[in-house]
Design a protein around this motif. Structure first.
Motif, PDB file in Angstrom:
ATOM      1  N   GLN A   1       4.751  14.776 -11.345  1.00 33.22           N
ATOM      2  CA  GLN A   1       5.193  14.985 -12.727  1.00 33.22           C
ATOM      3  C   GLN A   1       4.245  15.913 -13.474  1.00 33.22           C
ATOM      4  O   GLN A   1       4.592  16.447 -14.526  1.00 33.22           O
ATOM      5  N   ASN A   2       3.032  16.104 -12.933  1.00 34.41           N
ATOM      6  CA  ASN A   2       2.088  17.033 -13.534  1.00 34.41           C
ATOM      7  C   ASN A   2       2.457  18.449 -13.106  1.00 34.41           C
ATOM      8  O   ASN A   2       2.598  18.740 -11.920  1.00 34.41           O
TER       9      ASN A   2
ATOM     10  N   LYS B   1       3.326   5.949  -2.735  1.00 34.87           N
ATOM     11  CA  LYS B   1       4.552   6.626  -3.181  1.00 34.87           C
ATOM     12  C   LYS B   1       4.545   6.802  -4.691  1.00 34.87           C
ATOM     13  O   LYS B   1       4.854   7.883  -5.211  1.00 34.87           O
ATOM     14  N   ASP B   2       4.185   5.741  -5.417  1.00 39.31           N
ATOM     15  CA  ASP B   2       4.140   5.828  -6.882  1.00 39.31           C
ATOM     16  C   ASP B   2       3.109   6.854  -7.340  1.00 39.31           C
ATOM     17  O   ASP B   2       3.337   7.606  -8.302  1.00 39.31           O
ATOM     18  N   ALA B   3       1.938   6.883  -6.648  1.00 38.82           N
ATOM     19  CA  ALA B   3       0.888   7.833  -7.022  1.00 38.82           C
ATOM     20  C   ALA B   3       1.349   9.267  -6.811  1.00 38.82           C
ATOM     21  O   ALA B   3       1.083  10.151  -7.645  1.00 38.82           O
TER      22      ALA B   3
ATOM     23  N   VAL C   1       0.831  -1.207   0.000  1.00 42.09           N
ATOM     24  CA  VAL C   1       0.000   0.000   0.000  1.00 42.09           C
ATOM     25  C   VAL C   1       0.862   1.251   0.000  1.00 42.09           C
ATOM     26  O   VAL C   1       0.625   2.202  -0.752  1.00 42.09           O
ATOM     27  N   LEU C   2       1.900   1.281   0.845  1.00 41.06           N
ATOM     28  CA  LEU C   2       2.793   2.437   0.917  1.00 41.06           C
ATOM     29  C   LEU C   2       3.518   2.650  -0.405  1.00 41.06           C
ATOM     30  O   LEU C   2       3.710   3.786  -0.851  1.00 41.06           O
ATOM     31  N   ALA C   3       3.920   1.547  -1.030  1.00 44.86           N
ATOM     32  CA  ALA C   3       4.591   1.656  -2.326  1.00 44.86           C
ATOM     33  C   ALA C   3       3.659   2.237  -3.376  1.00 44.86           C
ATOM     34  O   ALA C   3       4.064   3.068  -4.206  1.00 44.86           O
TER      35      ALA C   3
END
Length: 218
Positions: free
Chosen positions: A21-22, A13-15, A8-10
């Protein structure tokens, strides 16, 4: 449990990294500022918080809050008499039967299984413990299903008596004794669900894709 939390934490982090990046999202996050301060004056505490969101050189919104607290002494008094969990359960069952009594029983069975599920019917759902759902064996004679008389009567609050001389089961309602059209199998009285109509109950029956449900209600 740990692997699940790490996953879940990963994902979080990815989200966040993807959102950064936006350009617009990155600019909004860069423009967010927060300050908080707590000071003590004598026996009081003063706190302030400031939230500010800026975008392209302009302030989008700003929120300021303040708090004031004071030291005080207090005490918590615990009761000297404890209550056992089973006593609470018993009291809940008593109150449930008084204010939300059983109004009927539903029996569910499949012809390829030798047992039926009995479920209490009440005016309101019971959330604290759930309704009683005993599993009982049924008997088939001449293509007709017979369910254990006493099991259903106990759930309905009916009193069952047995006459050893005549091998007859009866239900007592007040001063009225009603003989039941039951069969005796291995010392247990079984009855067809329509037999409860003699006690003033309404009986409905459905067969949906092999699932048989008989409902006995007052």
């Amino acid at each position: 449990m740990w692997k699940h939390s790490a996953t879940v934490l990963a994902d979080v982090k990815d989200a966040v990294e993807t959102g950064m990046q936006n350009e617009t999202v990155a600019a909004l996050l860069a423009g967010f500022h927060y300050t908080g301060e707590v000071t003590k004056v004598n026996d009081r505490y003063y706190g302030s918080e400031n939230y500010q969101m800026a975008y392209k050189g302009g302030t989008m919104c700003a929120v300021t809050s303040s708090t004031r607290t004071q030291e005080a002494r207090g005490s918590v008094v615990f009761p000297s008499i404890s209550v056992r969990p089973d006593a609470i359960t018993t009291e809940l069952e008593t109150l449930t039967d008084k204010y939300n009594p059983v109004t009927g029983v539903s029996a569910t069975w499949y012809y390829d299984e030798p047992t039926a599920f009995l479920t209490e019917e009440r005016a309101e759902p019971v959330y604290w413990g759930g309704s009683a759902s005993p599993i009982v064996e049924y008997v088939v004679q001449d293509g007709r299903i017979y369910l254990p008389l006493r099991s259903i009567c106990d759930m309905l609050g009916e009193t069952v008596t047995w006459d050893q001389a005549t091998k007859t089961a009866s239900v007592v309602q007040g001063e009225t004794v009603i003989p039941m059209d039951s069969i005796l199998v291995d010392s247990t009285s079984y009855i067809g669900v329509r037999g409860f109509e003699a006690l003033g109950y309404q009986v409905t029956y459905t067969n949906t894709d092999g699932q048989h449900v008989a409902t006995i209600v007052k």
